[in-house]
Design a protein around this motif. Structure first.
Motif, mmCIF file in Angstrom:
data_model
loop_
_atom_site.group_PDB
_atom_site.id
_atom_site.type_symbol
_atom_site.label_atom_id
_atom_site.label_comp_id
_atom_site.label_asym_id
_atom_site.label_seq_id
_atom_site.Cartn_x
_atom_site.Cartn_y
_atom_site.Cartn_z
ATOM 1 N N THR A 103 8.783 -0.544 4.444
ATOM 2 C CA THR A 103 8.446 -0.397 5.181
ATOM 3 C C THR A 103 7.121 -1.815 4.389
ATOM 4 O O THR A 103 6.179 -2.804 4.694
ATOM 5 C CB THR A 103 6.862 0.217 4.900
ATOM 6 O OG1 THR A 103 6.299 0.027 2.512
ATOM 7 C CG2 THR A 103 6.908 1.100 5.097
ATOM 8 N N LYS A 139 -1.340 -1.132 4.807
ATOM 9 C CA LYS A 139 -1.646 0.316 5.810
ATOM 10 C C LYS A 139 -2.870 0.100 6.585
ATOM 11 O O LYS A 139 -2.615 0.457 8.078
ATOM 12 C CB LYS A 139 -2.595 1.014 5.017
ATOM 13 C CG LYS A 139 -1.925 2.047 3.438
ATOM 14 C CD LYS A 139 -1.366 3.487 4.573
ATOM 15 C CE LYS A 139 -0.655 3.966 3.516
ATOM 16 N NZ LYS A 139 0.434 3.721 2.849
ATOM 17 N N MET A 140 -3.601 -1.524 6.090
ATOM 18 C CA MET A 140 -4.180 -2.087 7.188
ATOM 19 C C MET A 140 -3.365 -2.944 8.499
ATOM 20 O O MET A 140 -3.882 -2.438 9.417
ATOM 21 C CB MET A 140 -5.360 -3.030 6.562
ATOM 22 C CG MET A 140 -6.362 -2.082 5.927
ATOM 23 S SD MET A 140 -6.766 -2.866 4.011
ATOM 24 C CE MET A 140 -8.792 -3.294 4.738
ATOM 25 N N GLN A 149 8.182 -4.037 10.185
ATOM 26 C CA GLN A 149 8.870 -3.498 9.275
ATOM 27 C C GLN A 149 10.032 -3.471 8.705
ATOM 28 O O GLN A 149 10.179 -1.877 8.515
ATOM 29 C CB GLN A 149 7.751 -2.467 8.402
ATOM 30 C CG GLN A 149 6.618 -2.378 8.537
ATOM 31 C CD GLN A 149 5.674 -1.226 8.299
ATOM 32 O OE1 GLN A 149 5.509 -0.267 9.565
ATOM 33 N NE2 GLN A 149 4.949 -1.037 7.085
ATOM 34 N N ILE A 178 -0.007 -3.011 -0.916
ATOM 35 C CA ILE A 178 -0.017 -1.763 -0.848
ATOM 36 C C ILE A 178 -1.124 -0.923 0.711
ATOM 37 O O ILE A 178 -0.893 -0.669 1.589
ATOM 38 C CB ILE A 178 0.281 -0.185 -1.263
ATOM 39 C CG1 ILE A 178 1.252 -0.511 -2.103
ATOM 40 C CG2 ILE A 178 -0.102 0.971 -0.847
ATOM 41 C CD1 ILE A 178 1.993 0.124 -3.704
ATOM 42 N N ALA A 179 -2.324 -1.423 0.209
ATOM 43 C CA ALA A 179 -3.684 -1.156 0.478
ATOM 44 C C ALA A 179 -3.096 -2.269 1.710
ATOM 45 O O ALA A 179 -3.693 -1.897 3.193
ATOM 46 C CB ALA A 179 -5.156 -1.446 0.170
ATOM 47 N N GLN A 213 5.580 -5.629 0.053
ATOM 48 C CA GLN A 213 4.919 -5.244 -1.288
ATOM 49 C C GLN A 213 5.362 -5.132 -2.890
ATOM 50 O O GLN A 213 4.928 -3.710 -3.896
ATOM 51 C CB GLN A 213 5.017 -3.130 -0.780
ATOM 52 C CG GLN A 213 3.945 -3.374 0.071
ATOM 53 C CD GLN A 213 3.514 -2.144 1.174
ATOM 54 O OE1 GLN A 213 3.271 -1.104 0.495
ATOM 55 N NE2 GLN A 213 5.064 -2.146 1.906
ATOM 56 N N GLU A 265 -0.806 -2.309 9.628
ATOM 57 C CA GLU A 265 0.046 -1.256 10.527
ATOM 58 C C GLU A 265 -0.495 -0.843 12.208
ATOM 59 O O GLU A 265 -0.552 -0.721 12.984
ATOM 60 C CB GLU A 265 0.141 0.285 9.487
ATOM 61 C CG GLU A 265 1.706 0.279 9.119
ATOM 62 C CD GLU A 265 2.005 1.619 8.137
ATOM 63 O OE1 GLU A 265 0.954 2.131 8.091
ATOM 64 O OE2 GLU A 265 3.177 1.362 7.745
ATOM 65 N N THR A 266 -2.297 -0.614 11.477
ATOM 66 C CA THR A 266 -3.043 -0.004 12.327
ATOM 67 C C THR A 266 -4.140 -1.456 12.856
ATOM 68 O O THR A 266 -5.020 -1.261 13.499
ATOM 69 C CB THR A 266 -3.960 0.719 12.279
ATOM 70 O OG1 THR A 266 -5.035 0.110 11.036
ATOM 71 C CG2 THR A 266 -2.799 2.178 12.126
#
Lengths: 382, 97
Positions: A146, A69-70, A88, A65-66, A53, A72-73
Protein backbone atom coordinates in the motif's frame (compact mmCIF):
# COMPACT_ATOMS: atom_id res chain seq x y z
CA UNK A 1 -4.05 40.90 1.34
CA UNK A 2 -6.11 41.31 4.52
CA UNK A 3 -4.76 43.45 7.37
CA UNK A 4 -5.51 40.92 10.08
CA UNK A 5 -6.27 37.22 10.32
CA UNK A 6 -7.04 34.65 12.96
CA UNK A 7 -4.20 32.45 11.69
CA UNK A 8 -1.25 33.21 9.40
CA UNK A 9 0.48 30.19 7.86
CA UNK A 10 4.00 30.71 6.54
CA UNK A 11 4.74 28.41 3.61
CA UNK A 12 2.64 27.48 0.57
CA UNK A 13 3.86 23.93 0.27
CA UNK A 14 1.86 20.81 0.92
CA UNK A 15 2.16 21.22 4.70
CA UNK A 16 0.95 24.83 4.81
CA UNK A 17 -1.98 24.23 2.45
CA UNK A 18 -2.98 21.01 4.26
CA UNK A 19 -3.07 22.88 7.58
CA UNK A 20 -5.08 25.73 6.03
CA UNK A 21 -7.65 23.34 4.58
CA UNK A 22 -8.04 21.39 7.83
CA UNK A 23 -8.52 24.57 9.86
CA UNK A 24 -11.06 25.93 7.39
CA UNK A 25 -12.97 22.65 7.29
CA UNK A 26 -13.45 22.98 11.05
CA UNK A 27 -14.82 26.49 10.74
CA UNK A 28 -11.66 28.54 11.23
CA UNK A 29 -11.63 30.31 7.86
CA UNK A 30 -10.00 33.67 8.62
CA UNK A 31 -6.62 32.44 7.43
CA UNK A 32 -3.83 33.82 5.25
CA UNK A 33 -1.23 31.52 3.70
CA UNK A 34 1.98 33.34 2.77
CA UNK A 35 4.24 31.92 0.07
CA UNK A 36 7.32 33.71 -1.21
CA UNK A 37 7.09 32.16 -4.70
CA UNK A 38 4.26 30.01 -6.09
CA UNK A 39 2.53 27.03 -4.43
CA UNK A 40 4.77 23.93 -4.09
CA UNK A 41 7.77 25.90 -5.39
CA UNK A 42 10.03 24.75 -2.56
CA UNK A 43 10.65 21.30 -1.14
CA UNK A 44 7.18 19.96 -1.96
CA UNK A 45 7.58 20.43 -5.70
CA UNK A 46 11.13 19.11 -5.65
CA UNK A 47 10.46 15.91 -3.73
CA UNK A 48 10.64 12.34 -4.99
CA UNK A 49 6.85 11.95 -4.89
CA UNK A 50 7.02 8.72 -2.90
CA UNK A 51 4.53 7.69 -0.23
CA UNK A 52 5.91 5.21 2.29
CA UNK A 53 4.67 3.67 5.51
CA UNK A 54 7.64 1.37 6.19
CA UNK A 55 9.21 3.36 9.01
CA UNK A 56 11.33 2.32 11.96
CA UNK A 57 9.81 4.57 14.64
CA UNK A 58 6.38 4.85 16.17
CA UNK A 59 5.24 8.35 15.18
CA UNK A 60 6.46 8.27 11.56
CA UNK A 61 4.63 4.95 11.25
CA UNK A 62 1.37 6.14 12.76
CA UNK A 63 1.41 9.41 10.81
CA UNK A 64 2.21 7.75 7.49
CA UNK A 65 -0.40 5.00 7.90
CA UNK A 66 -3.06 7.62 8.66
CA UNK A 67 -1.85 9.78 5.76
CA UNK A 68 -2.15 6.93 3.24
CA UNK A 69 -5.77 6.41 4.29
CA UNK A 70 -6.33 10.10 3.52
CA UNK A 71 -4.54 9.97 0.14
CA UNK A 72 -6.81 7.06 -0.84
CA UNK A 73 -9.94 9.21 -0.80
CA UNK A 74 -8.39 12.64 -1.33
CA UNK A 75 -9.73 13.35 -4.84
CA UNK A 76 -13.28 12.93 -3.48
CA UNK A 77 -12.72 14.43 -0.02
CA UNK A 78 -11.26 17.63 -1.47
CA UNK A 79 -13.64 17.60 -4.45
CA UNK A 80 -10.59 18.04 -6.67
CA UNK A 81 -11.09 18.95 -10.33
CA UNK A 82 -7.84 17.15 -11.22
CA UNK A 83 -6.27 13.88 -10.08
CA UNK A 84 -3.68 13.49 -7.31
CA UNK A 85 -2.33 10.45 -9.25
CA UNK A 86 -2.10 8.22 -6.19
CA UNK A 87 -0.72 4.79 -7.11
CA UNK A 88 -0.14 2.02 -4.58
CA UNK A 89 2.48 -0.07 -6.34
CA UNK A 90 4.32 -0.81 -3.10
CA UNK A 91 7.81 -0.12 -1.77
CA UNK A 92 10.52 -2.77 -1.92
CA UNK A 93 13.29 -1.97 0.58
CA UNK A 94 16.61 -3.79 0.11
CA UNK A 95 19.10 -4.97 2.78
CA UNK A 96 22.76 -5.62 1.95
CA UNK A 97 24.33 -6.01 5.39
CA UNK A 98 23.57 -8.16 8.43
CA UNK A 99 23.00 -5.00 10.48
CA UNK A 100 20.61 -3.67 7.83
CA UNK A 101 18.73 -6.95 7.78
CA UNK A 102 18.42 -7.01 11.58
CA UNK A 103 17.08 -3.47 11.46
CA UNK A 104 14.51 -4.51 8.81
CA UNK A 105 13.38 -7.40 11.01
CA UNK A 106 12.88 -5.02 13.94
CA UNK A 107 11.10 -2.50 11.71
CA UNK A 108 8.71 -5.12 10.34
CA UNK A 109 7.80 -6.31 13.86
CA UNK A 110 7.02 -2.71 14.85
CA UNK A 111 5.16 -2.02 11.59
CA UNK A 112 3.00 -5.13 12.02
CA UNK A 113 2.16 -4.07 15.58
CA UNK A 114 0.58 -0.93 14.06
CA UNK A 115 -1.36 -3.01 11.55
CA UNK A 116 0.78 -2.64 8.44
CA UNK A 117 0.54 -5.64 6.10
CA UNK A 118 4.28 -5.70 5.38
CA UNK A 119 6.41 -8.78 4.73
CA UNK A 120 10.02 -9.93 4.76
CA UNK A 121 11.26 -11.33 1.44
CA UNK A 122 14.14 -13.52 0.32
CA UNK A 123 16.14 -12.26 -2.70
CA UNK A 124 14.16 -14.73 -4.87
CA UNK A 125 10.87 -13.35 -3.56
CA UNK A 126 12.12 -9.79 -4.16
CA UNK A 127 12.75 -10.79 -7.75
CA UNK A 128 9.21 -12.02 -8.11
CA UNK A 129 8.07 -8.54 -7.14
CA UNK A 130 10.58 -6.70 -9.38
CA UNK A 131 11.72 -9.24 -12.03
CA UNK A 132 14.51 -7.02 -13.42
CA UNK A 133 16.11 -6.50 -9.98
CA UNK A 134 19.80 -7.44 -9.79
CA UNK A 135 19.95 -9.47 -6.56
CA UNK A 136 23.76 -9.65 -6.37
CA UNK A 137 24.80 -9.16 -2.74
CA UNK A 138 21.20 -8.85 -1.57
CA UNK A 139 20.45 -10.41 1.82
CA UNK A 140 16.73 -9.76 1.94
CA UNK A 141 14.00 -7.19 1.42
CA UNK A 142 10.75 -5.93 2.87
CA UNK A 143 7.66 -5.18 0.84
CA UNK A 144 4.49 -3.26 1.57
CA UNK A 145 1.90 -3.08 -1.20
CA UNK A 146 0.00 0.00 0.00
CA UNK A 147 3.04 2.32 -0.25
CA UNK A 148 3.47 4.13 -3.55
CA UNK A 149 3.46 7.41 -5.42
CA UNK A 150 1.42 10.60 -5.49
CA UNK A 151 1.72 13.89 -7.41
CA UNK A 152 2.96 16.63 -5.03
CA UNK A 153 1.84 19.54 -7.24
CA UNK A 154 -1.65 18.18 -7.56
CA UNK A 155 -2.01 17.38 -3.86
CA UNK A 156 -0.94 20.93 -2.98
CA UNK A 157 -3.26 22.30 -5.67
CA UNK A 158 -6.13 20.19 -4.30
CA UNK A 159 -5.60 21.43 -0.72
CA UNK A 160 -5.19 25.04 -1.87
CA UNK A 161 -8.33 25.00 -3.99
CA UNK A 162 -10.41 23.37 -1.25
CA UNK A 163 -9.06 25.88 1.30
CA UNK A 164 -9.84 28.84 -0.99
CA UNK A 165 -13.40 27.63 -1.50
CA UNK A 166 -13.79 27.77 2.28
CA UNK A 167 -12.53 31.35 2.41
CA UNK A 168 -8.78 31.00 2.98
CA UNK A 169 -6.64 33.69 1.35
CA UNK A 170 -3.47 32.45 -0.32
CA UNK A 171 -0.87 35.13 -1.07
CA UNK A 172 1.81 33.93 -3.44
CA UNK A 173 4.95 35.95 -4.21
CA UNK A 174 4.67 37.34 -0.69
CA UNK A 175 7.74 36.99 1.48
CA UNK A 176 7.73 37.03 5.26
CA UNK A 177 10.29 39.49 6.61
CA UNK A 178 9.56 39.37 10.31
CA UNK A 179 7.35 38.09 13.11
CA UNK A 180 6.25 40.68 15.61
CA UNK A 181 5.83 39.66 19.23
CA UNK A 182 4.74 41.40 22.41
CA UNK A 183 6.71 39.75 25.18
CA UNK A 184 5.68 36.10 25.01
CA UNK A 185 2.81 36.49 22.51
CA UNK A 186 2.68 36.64 18.73
CA UNK A 187 1.02 39.83 17.50
CA UNK A 188 1.64 39.85 13.77
CA UNK A 189 3.61 38.98 10.67
CA UNK A 190 5.56 41.41 8.50
CA UNK A 191 5.81 40.79 4.78
CA UNK A 192 7.22 42.57 1.74
CA UNK A 193 3.61 43.55 0.97
CA UNK A 194 2.63 44.82 4.40
CA UNK A 195 1.79 43.83 7.97
CA UNK A 196 -0.86 41.30 9.06
CA UNK A 197 -2.03 41.43 12.66
CA UNK A 198 -2.52 37.93 14.06
CA UNK A 199 -2.26 36.07 17.34
CA UNK A 200 -1.50 32.74 15.69
CA UNK A 201 1.33 32.02 13.30
CA UNK A 202 2.33 28.66 11.85
CA UNK A 203 5.84 27.92 10.65
CA UNK A 204 5.49 25.58 7.65
CA UNK A 205 8.48 26.96 5.80
CA UNK A 206 10.18 23.66 4.86
CA UNK A 207 13.87 24.17 4.15
CA UNK A 208 13.65 27.68 5.60
CA UNK A 209 12.03 26.67 8.90
CA UNK A 210 14.94 27.76 11.08
CA UNK A 211 15.02 31.19 9.39
CA UNK A 212 11.33 31.72 10.19
CA UNK A 213 11.75 30.40 13.76
CA UNK A 214 14.62 32.84 14.22
CA UNK A 215 12.26 35.71 13.23
CA UNK A 216 10.02 34.64 16.09
CA UNK A 217 12.96 34.45 18.46
CA UNK A 218 12.79 30.66 18.67
CA UNK A 219 15.82 28.45 18.15
CA UNK A 220 15.10 25.10 16.52
CA UNK A 221 17.62 22.40 15.60
CA UNK A 222 16.53 22.07 11.96
CA UNK A 223 18.86 22.63 9.01
CA UNK A 224 18.57 22.47 5.22
CA UNK A 225 20.35 19.74 3.30
CA UNK A 226 20.45 19.44 -0.49
CA UNK A 227 19.20 16.21 -2.07
CA UNK A 228 19.31 15.57 -5.80
CA UNK A 229 16.88 13.83 -8.14
CA UNK A 230 16.51 13.07 -11.82
CA UNK A 231 13.58 12.14 -14.03
CA UNK A 232 13.53 10.17 -17.28
CA UNK A 233 11.37 10.32 -20.35
CA UNK A 234 8.04 8.49 -19.92
CA UNK A 235 8.15 4.85 -21.05
CA UNK A 236 5.69 1.92 -21.04
CA UNK A 237 4.94 0.42 -17.58
CA UNK A 238 7.97 -1.57 -16.46
CA UNK A 239 8.24 -1.32 -12.68
CA UNK A 240 5.38 -1.11 -10.25
CA UNK A 241 7.03 -0.65 -6.81
CA UNK A 242 9.47 1.92 -5.55
CA UNK A 243 12.85 0.21 -5.13
CA UNK A 244 14.93 1.63 -2.30
CA UNK A 245 18.33 0.78 -0.84
CA UNK A 246 19.56 2.52 2.30
CA UNK A 247 22.93 0.84 1.75
CA UNK A 248 23.35 2.57 -1.63
CA UNK A 249 21.40 5.67 -0.51
CA UNK A 250 19.12 5.43 -3.54
CA UNK A 251 15.47 5.12 -4.50
CA UNK A 252 13.78 4.70 -7.87
CA UNK A 253 10.14 4.53 -8.91
CA UNK A 254 8.15 4.67 -12.14
CA UNK A 255 5.30 7.16 -11.95
CA UNK A 256 1.83 6.49 -13.43
CA UNK A 257 2.82 9.03 -16.11
CA UNK A 258 5.59 6.61 -17.20
CA UNK A 259 8.69 8.55 -16.20
CA UNK A 260 11.15 7.15 -13.68
CA UNK A 261 12.02 9.40 -10.73
CA UNK A 262 15.18 8.51 -8.82
CA UNK A 263 17.25 10.11 -6.13
CA UNK A 264 20.45 9.68 -4.21
CA UNK A 265 21.37 10.87 -0.73
CA UNK A 266 24.97 12.00 -0.36
CA UNK A 267 26.15 11.27 3.21
CA UNK A 268 28.89 13.92 2.82
CA UNK A 269 26.46 16.73 1.87
CA UNK A 270 26.96 19.79 4.08
CA UNK A 271 24.05 21.80 5.51
CA UNK A 272 23.10 24.76 3.31
CA UNK A 273 20.58 26.36 0.96
CA UNK A 274 22.37 25.33 -2.24
CA UNK A 275 19.89 23.72 -4.68
CA UNK A 276 22.14 23.44 -7.72
CA UNK A 277 22.33 20.15 -9.58
CA UNK A 278 25.70 18.48 -10.13
CA UNK A 279 27.15 16.23 -12.84
CA UNK A 280 28.65 14.07 -10.08
CA UNK A 281 25.12 13.15 -8.99
CA UNK A 282 24.11 12.34 -12.56
CA UNK A 283 27.05 9.98 -12.97
CA UNK A 284 26.78 8.24 -9.60
CA UNK A 285 23.00 7.87 -9.91
CA UNK A 286 23.30 6.40 -13.42
CA UNK A 287 26.01 3.95 -12.38
CA UNK A 288 24.18 2.72 -9.29
CA UNK A 289 20.74 2.43 -10.87
CA UNK A 290 21.86 0.65 -14.05
CA UNK A 291 23.69 -1.87 -11.84
CA UNK A 292 20.64 -2.41 -9.62
CA UNK A 293 17.95 -2.25 -12.34
CA UNK A 294 19.75 -3.08 -15.62
CA UNK A 295 16.86 -2.53 -18.10
CA UNK A 296 16.90 1.17 -17.17
CA UNK A 297 20.11 1.55 -19.23
CA UNK A 298 18.14 2.37 -22.35
CA UNK A 299 15.93 5.06 -20.80
CA UNK A 300 16.83 8.72 -21.30
CA UNK A 301 17.32 11.26 -18.53
CA UNK A 302 15.44 14.46 -19.37
CA UNK A 303 16.02 16.58 -16.28
CA UNK A 304 17.83 16.72 -12.96
CA UNK A 305 17.27 19.07 -10.05
CA UNK A 306 17.78 19.44 -6.31
CA UNK A 307 15.72 20.39 -3.31
CA UNK A 308 16.13 20.80 0.43
CA UNK A 309 15.43 18.24 3.09
CA UNK A 310 14.67 20.06 6.35
CA UNK A 311 16.61 17.84 8.74
CA UNK A 312 16.27 17.35 12.49
CA UNK A 313 18.80 15.57 14.72
CA UNK A 314 16.54 12.49 15.00
CA UNK A 315 15.18 12.65 11.41
CA UNK A 316 11.63 13.11 12.72
CA UNK A 317 9.46 16.23 12.34
CA UNK A 318 8.90 18.85 15.03
CA UNK A 319 5.20 19.59 15.50
CA UNK A 320 3.02 21.88 17.57
CA UNK A 321 3.47 24.75 19.99
CA UNK A 322 6.30 25.90 22.25
CA UNK A 323 5.88 27.03 25.87
CA UNK A 324 7.95 30.22 25.49
CA UNK A 325 5.86 31.89 22.75
CA UNK A 326 2.06 31.91 22.78
CA UNK A 327 0.47 31.61 19.37
CA UNK A 328 3.48 30.11 17.61
CA UNK A 329 3.06 26.64 16.09
CA UNK A 330 5.22 24.69 13.70
CA UNK A 331 5.25 21.72 11.35
CA UNK A 332 8.89 21.52 10.33
CA UNK A 333 11.92 19.26 10.09
CA UNK A 334 10.32 16.46 8.07
CA UNK A 335 13.78 15.25 7.06
CA UNK A 336 12.76 14.41 3.50
CA UNK A 337 9.30 13.01 4.21
CA UNK A 338 6.98 15.98 4.54
CA UNK A 339 4.97 15.22 1.44
CA UNK A 340 3.95 11.72 2.49
CA UNK A 341 3.15 12.83 6.05
CA UNK A 342 1.26 15.97 5.01
CA UNK A 343 -2.36 14.78 5.19
CA UNK A 344 -2.11 13.73 8.85
CA UNK A 345 0.11 16.71 9.69
CA UNK A 346 -2.61 19.02 8.37
CA UNK A 347 -5.19 17.44 10.64
CA UNK A 348 -2.96 17.30 13.75
CA UNK A 349 -1.77 20.90 13.44
CA UNK A 350 -5.31 22.17 12.93
CA UNK A 351 -6.38 20.37 16.12
CA UNK A 352 -3.39 21.74 18.00
CA UNK A 353 -4.07 25.31 16.77
CA UNK A 354 -7.77 25.10 17.68
CA UNK A 355 -6.96 23.67 21.10
CA UNK A 356 -8.79 20.41 20.38
CA UNK A 357 -7.71 16.91 21.39
CA UNK A 358 -5.28 15.61 18.74
CA UNK A 359 -5.91 12.37 16.84
CA UNK A 360 -2.33 11.23 17.59
CA UNK A 361 -0.11 12.20 20.56
CA UNK A 362 1.75 15.04 18.81
CA UNK A 363 3.20 16.20 22.11
CA UNK A 364 5.74 13.39 21.60
CA UNK A 365 6.98 15.25 18.50
CA UNK A 366 7.44 18.62 20.19
CA UNK A 367 10.58 20.76 20.30
CA UNK A 368 11.11 19.90 23.97
CA UNK A 369 11.99 16.29 23.17
CA UNK A 370 15.55 17.33 22.27
CA UNK A 371 16.06 18.75 25.78
CA UNK A 372 14.32 15.82 27.44
CA UNK A 373 16.41 13.41 25.38
CA UNK A 374 13.30 11.60 24.13
CA UNK A 375 14.50 11.21 20.56
CA UNK A 376 13.07 8.96 17.88
CA UNK A 377 16.23 8.36 15.83
CA UNK A 378 14.47 7.21 12.68
CA UNK A 379 16.78 4.69 11.00
CA UNK A 380 15.09 4.54 7.59
CA UNK A 381 16.03 7.72 5.72
CA UNK A 382 17.69 8.02 2.29
CA UNK B 1 -12.99 29.21 -26.65
CA UNK B 2 -12.51 28.61 -30.38
CA UNK B 3 -12.75 24.98 -31.54
CA UNK B 4 -9.59 25.60 -33.53
CA UNK B 5 -7.61 25.92 -30.25
CA UNK B 6 -8.25 22.27 -29.48
CA UNK B 7 -6.45 21.26 -32.67
CA UNK B 8 -3.35 23.35 -32.05
CA UNK B 9 -0.65 21.51 -30.12
CA UNK B 10 1.50 23.74 -27.93
CA UNK B 11 3.46 21.10 -25.95
CA UNK B 12 4.28 18.16 -28.22
CA UNK B 13 5.85 16.03 -25.48
CA UNK B 14 2.79 16.13 -23.24
CA UNK B 15 0.11 16.61 -25.88
CA UNK B 16 -1.20 19.91 -24.56
CA UNK B 17 -3.27 22.10 -26.85
CA UNK B 18 -3.68 25.84 -27.06
CA UNK B 19 -7.13 25.33 -25.53
CA UNK B 20 -5.54 23.53 -22.56
CA UNK B 21 -3.05 26.35 -21.99
CA UNK B 22 -5.72 29.06 -22.27
CA UNK B 23 -7.93 27.16 -19.81
CA UNK B 24 -5.08 26.95 -17.29
CA UNK B 25 -4.38 30.69 -17.55
CA UNK B 26 -8.11 31.29 -17.10
CA UNK B 27 -8.08 29.11 -13.95
CA UNK B 28 -5.38 31.31 -12.43
CA UNK B 29 -2.07 29.61 -13.25
CA UNK B 30 -0.41 32.81 -14.27
CA UNK B 31 3.30 32.11 -14.60
CA UNK B 32 5.29 29.75 -16.81
CA UNK B 33 6.44 27.82 -13.74
CA UNK B 34 2.92 27.32 -12.40
CA UNK B 35 1.66 26.11 -15.78
CA UNK B 36 4.60 23.74 -16.18
CA UNK B 37 4.14 22.18 -12.77
CA UNK B 38 0.41 21.67 -12.89
CA UNK B 39 0.27 20.34 -16.46
CA UNK B 40 3.80 19.00 -17.22
CA UNK B 41 3.91 21.47 -20.11
CA UNK B 42 7.57 21.74 -21.11
CA UNK B 43 8.65 18.91 -18.81
CA UNK B 44 9.02 16.24 -21.50
CA UNK B 45 12.02 15.18 -23.61
CA UNK B 46 12.36 18.59 -25.35
CA UNK B 47 12.33 20.40 -21.97
CA UNK B 48 10.19 23.24 -23.25
CA UNK B 49 12.23 24.15 -26.30
CA UNK B 50 9.08 24.36 -28.39
CA UNK B 51 6.36 25.34 -25.96
CA UNK B 52 8.12 27.75 -23.62
CA UNK B 53 7.92 30.76 -25.95
CA UNK B 54 4.39 29.83 -27.03
CA UNK B 55 3.15 29.71 -23.43
CA UNK B 56 4.87 33.00 -22.64
CA UNK B 57 3.14 34.55 -25.65
CA UNK B 58 -0.22 33.31 -24.37
CA UNK B 59 0.48 34.72 -20.90
CA UNK B 60 1.37 38.09 -22.43
CA UNK B 61 -1.73 38.01 -24.64
CA UNK B 62 -3.94 37.49 -21.60
CA UNK B 63 -2.71 40.69 -20.03
CA UNK B 64 0.11 39.36 -17.84
CA UNK B 65 3.35 41.25 -18.22
CA UNK B 66 5.90 38.46 -18.63
CA UNK B 67 8.84 40.83 -18.31
CA UNK B 68 8.12 40.74 -14.56
CA UNK B 69 8.38 36.95 -14.46
CA UNK B 70 11.37 34.71 -14.05
CA UNK B 71 11.71 32.80 -17.31
CA UNK B 72 12.06 29.38 -15.64
CA UNK B 73 15.26 27.44 -15.11
CA UNK B 74 16.90 25.38 -17.86
CA UNK B 75 18.01 22.22 -16.11
CA UNK B 76 20.67 19.74 -17.17
CA UNK B 77 21.25 17.58 -19.15
CA UNK B 78 20.93 19.80 -22.24
CA UNK B 79 19.43 16.96 -24.26
CA UNK B 80 18.07 13.56 -23.24
CA UNK B 81 20.84 11.01 -22.63
CA UNK B 82 20.35 7.36 -21.66
CA UNK B 83 21.24 6.26 -18.14
CA UNK B 84 23.42 3.57 -19.78
CA UNK B 85 25.51 6.12 -21.73
CA UNK B 86 26.07 8.27 -18.66
CA UNK B 87 27.04 5.25 -16.54
CA UNK B 88 29.36 3.95 -19.24
CA UNK B 89 31.03 7.32 -19.72
CA UNK B 90 31.50 7.74 -16.00
CA UNK B 91 33.01 4.26 -15.76
CA UNK B 92 35.42 4.95 -18.62
CA UNK B 93 36.58 8.19 -17.04
CA UNK B 94 37.25 6.59 -13.67
CA UNK B 95 39.21 3.78 -15.47
CA UNK B 96 41.59 6.45 -16.80
CA UNK B 97 41.92 8.18 -13.46
Amino acid sequence: MRKSAEVVIIGGGVIGTAIAYNLARQGCTDIVVLEKEYLASGSTGRCGAGVRQQWGTEMNLRMSIASVKMFETMNEDLDYDGDIEFKQGGYLLLAYTEAGWRQFNENVALQKSFGLDVRLCTPAEARQIVPHLNTEGLIGATFNQTDGHCNPFHVTDAYAKAAKRLGVEICTYTEVTGIRRDKNRVVGVETNKGFIATEKVVNAAGGYSSVIAEMAGITIPTYPERHQILVTEPVAPLQNPMVMSFHHHIYCQQTPHGSFIMGLGDPTEQPGFNTRATWQFLEEMSQKITWLLPPLKGIRVVRQWAGLYNMTPDRTPILGSVPELLGYQMAVGFSGHGFMLAPMTGLLLSQSILGLPTSLPIEKMDLGRFERGELFNEPSVV
Amino acid sequence: MHDRDQDIIVCRCEDLTLADIRALIQKGYRTLDEIRRISRCGMGPCQGRTCRALVQRELQASGINIKDQVPGVFRPPTKPVTLGSIAEGAGRRSDHA
